[in-house]
Design an enzyme around this catalytic site. Structure first.
Site, PDB file in Angstrom:
ATOM      1  CE  LYS A 179      43.214  42.939  34.222  1.00 17.57           C
ATOM      2  NZ  LYS A 179      43.994  42.858  32.983  1.00 17.57           N
TER       3      LYS A 179
ATOM      4  CE1 TYR B  17      40.368  40.931  36.034  1.00 17.56           C
ATOM      5  CE2 TYR B  17      38.494  42.151  36.873  1.00 17.56           C
ATOM      6  CZ  TYR B  17      39.371  41.875  35.851  1.00 17.56           C
ATOM      7  OH  TYR B  17      39.268  42.534  34.663  1.00 17.56           O
TER       8      TYR B  17
ATOM      9  CB  SER C 255      39.272  46.025  34.937  1.00 21.39           C
ATOM     10  OG  SER C 255      38.006  45.733  35.448  1.00 21.39           O
TER      11      SER C 255
HETATM   12  C1  UD1 Z   1      33.880  41.687  36.383  1.00 23.36           C
HETATM   13  C2  UD1 Z   1      34.637  42.916  36.696  1.00 23.36           C
HETATM   14  C3  UD1 Z   1      34.903  43.656  35.401  1.00 23.36           C
HETATM   15  C4  UD1 Z   1      35.653  42.748  34.442  1.00 23.36           C
HETATM   16  C5  UD1 Z   1      34.900  41.468  34.236  1.00 23.36           C
HETATM   17  C6  UD1 Z   1      35.779  40.527  33.452  1.00 23.36           C
HETATM   18  C7  UD1 Z   1      34.071  43.736  38.953  1.00 23.36           C
HETATM   19  C8  UD1 Z   1      33.121  44.525  39.766  1.00 23.36           C
HETATM   20  N1  UD1 Z   1      33.834  43.724  37.620  1.00 23.36           N
HETATM   21  O1  UD1 Z   1      32.675  42.092  35.819  1.00 23.36           O
HETATM   22  O2  UD1 Z   1      35.657  44.787  35.646  1.00 23.36           O
HETATM   23  O3  UD1 Z   1      35.847  43.391  33.220  1.00 23.36           O
HETATM   24  O4  UD1 Z   1      34.613  40.870  35.492  1.00 23.36           O
HETATM   25  O5  UD1 Z   1      35.310  39.269  33.466  1.00 23.36           O
HETATM   26  O6  UD1 Z   1      34.998  43.170  39.470  1.00 23.36           O
HETATM   27  N2  UD1 Z   1      25.721  37.566  37.074  1.00 23.36           N
HETATM   28  C9  UD1 Z   1      24.596  36.836  37.367  1.00 23.36           C
HETATM   29  N3  UD1 Z   1      24.588  35.501  37.038  1.00 23.36           N
HETATM   30  C10 UD1 Z   1      25.663  34.887  36.440  1.00 23.36           C
HETATM   31  C11 UD1 Z   1      26.813  35.650  36.143  1.00 23.36           C
HETATM   32  C12 UD1 Z   1      26.809  36.996  36.485  1.00 23.36           C
HETATM   33  O7  UD1 Z   1      23.610  37.340  37.907  1.00 23.36           O
HETATM   34  O8  UD1 Z   1      25.599  33.683  36.191  1.00 23.36           O
HETATM   35  C13 UD1 Z   1      25.711  38.991  37.389  1.00 23.36           C
HETATM   36  C14 UD1 Z   1      26.855  39.420  38.281  1.00 23.36           C
HETATM   37  O9  UD1 Z   1      26.532  39.278  39.633  1.00 23.36           O
HETATM   38  C15 UD1 Z   1      27.024  40.874  37.847  1.00 23.36           C
HETATM   39  C16 UD1 Z   1      26.606  40.878  36.375  1.00 23.36           C
HETATM   40  O10 UD1 Z   1      25.857  39.689  36.191  1.00 23.36           O
HETATM   41  O11 UD1 Z   1      26.155  41.692  38.572  1.00 23.36           O
HETATM   42  C17 UD1 Z   1      27.774  40.859  35.427  1.00 23.36           C
HETATM   43  O12 UD1 Z   1      28.650  39.839  35.859  1.00 23.36           O
HETATM   44  P1  UD1 Z   1      29.935  39.406  35.028  1.00 23.36           P
HETATM   45  O13 UD1 Z   1      29.555  39.201  33.613  1.00 23.36           O
HETATM   46  O14 UD1 Z   1      30.568  38.278  35.769  1.00 23.36           O
HETATM   47  O15 UD1 Z   1      30.872  40.664  35.064  1.00 23.36           O
HETATM   48  P2  UD1 Z   1      31.305  41.600  36.316  1.00 23.36           P
HETATM   49  O16 UD1 Z   1      31.429  40.797  37.553  1.00 23.36           O
HETATM   50  O17 UD1 Z   1      30.418  42.789  36.325  1.00 23.36           O
END
Ligand code: UD1
Length: 343
Positions: free
Chosen positions: A160, A156, A132
């Protein structure tokens, strides 16, 4: 036994019913590989495997088992002549990992250790590992290369990173092993048929599934976590990659394994903010996506975007599908499965 005798190779896919795993199974079957799946279905539905078989028109063999159950795993290796393993099975929610660190280390790291033990005992020496981009932590605002240092910011991501180190140490001790860790950025989208997609069981953690459920009316609004990041619109930036292209990357990895451990990024090099994704999904679905700007989520970083030059140079792998296509494909899956997979 459903493994055909003329298969190119027989690949064990752990977590094969999950989002990336199921798309990879289709890609493998479409390229003549035989597929054996091990999945405990803790976060996936067996119905995904039915969809894989309908799409590819080919059969696979599936076992319900936890990788840490050495007896069950060894029995799978005993029943098939496995040529290679693609290892996806893991927990993957950042917030949950902060709340349940021991579960994450046990399942993600313990599962990988258990798998390597059985592989070595059974003389299986080829492994593609689902790593990841979260390993890079806060990337400091530049596209990340494989040589950037590991700075994981949550359990998490650390799990990895630990798995990569476990594999590196095992490869060092057993030079007959060929391993590739693919560090992919944020997988999104769905199979263009709409038959296969992301169907998280239980609590939602990731942005795309939330968008899908708000658009379809299962949830009222999105919470945007953080609007004060040092990014153009203040919301966090990620590199979203189409899941079909990630699946293709795994199949290519499998066909290019060589002794030692290699690490490669799979990303597009294009950053998209949370608000840009909200807008793209609203356009693709033709639905309104109401949202609230709320506090940052613990463990999140401002920006994670890949420098995908190495894999492009070495294999010619390039992500070509943009955010609009990812949203349209995810929306098609959601419309065909408003309540997720049956069962
Ligand atoms: C995280 C991991 C990534 C992994 C993925 C798997 C980190 C930094 N990244 O991705 O490597 O492949 O999980 O699940 O650890 N968000 C919102 N509202 C929501 C949900 C998310 O604003 O309801 C935002 C989050 O804050 C983030 C972005 O959307 O900035 C993407 O979030 P998400 O889809 O959860 O993935 P990551 O956290 O980037």
């Amino acid at each position: 036994m459903t493994v055909p005798e003329d298969a190119v190779s027989t690949v064990l896919v752990t977590g094969g019913a999950g989002f990336i795993g199921s798309h990879t199974c289709v890609e493998l079957l479409d390229h003549g590989h035989a597929v054996v799946v091990v999945d405990d279905h803790s976060t996936s539905s067996p119905a995904a495997l039915d969809a894989v078989q309908s799409l590819s028109g080919r059969r696979l063999t599936a076992y319900r088992a936890d990788l840490r159950d050495a007896t069950a795993l060894d029995a799978v290796f005993g029943a098939h002549r496995i040529d290679a393993v693609i290892h996806f099975a893991a927990r993957k929610a950042v917030g949950e990992s902060i709340a349940m660190p021991l579960e994450y280390y046990d399942i993600n790291v313990g599962g990988t250790v258990a798998l390597l033990r059985v592989m070595l005992a059974r003389g299986v020496h080829r492994l593609v590992f689902s790593s990841s981009c979260s390993i890079y932590g806060d990337g400091g605002g530049h596209p990340l290369t494989e040589d950037d240092p590991a700075r994981p910011t949550n359990p998490y991501a650390r799990s990895k990173w630990m798995c990569e180190q476990v594999i590196a140490d095992t490869v060092h001790r057993h030079p007959e092993l060929s391993a590739l860790a693919l560090r992919y950025f944020n997988p999104a989208g769905a199979h263009p048929s709409g038959l296969l997609g992301e169907d998280p069981r239980g609590a939602l953690h990731n942005l795309m599934p939330y968008l899908m459920q708000v658009a379809v009316g299962r949830r009222p609004r999105i919470e945007v976590f953080g609007s004060d990041y040092p990014t153009p619109d203040g919301t966090a930036v990620r590199d979203y990659v189409h899941v079909v292209e990630i699946a293709e990357g795994h199949r290519m990895a499998l066909e290019r394994l060589r002794p030692g451990l290699r690490v490669l990024n799979l990303g597009t090099g294009v950053g998209t903010s949370v608000l840009q994704l909200v807008e793209a999904f609203a356009e693709a679905s033709g639905r309104k996506i109401p949202y609230d700007l709320v506090a940052r989520r613990p463990g999140d970083v401002a920006e994670l975007v890949a420098d995908a030059g190495r894999v492009a140079g070495e294999w010619g792998w390039r992500a070509r599908r943009d955010i609009g296509e990812m949203c349209r494909d995810a929306w098609r899956f959601q419309q065909l499965h408003p309540e997720g997979y049956p069962g």
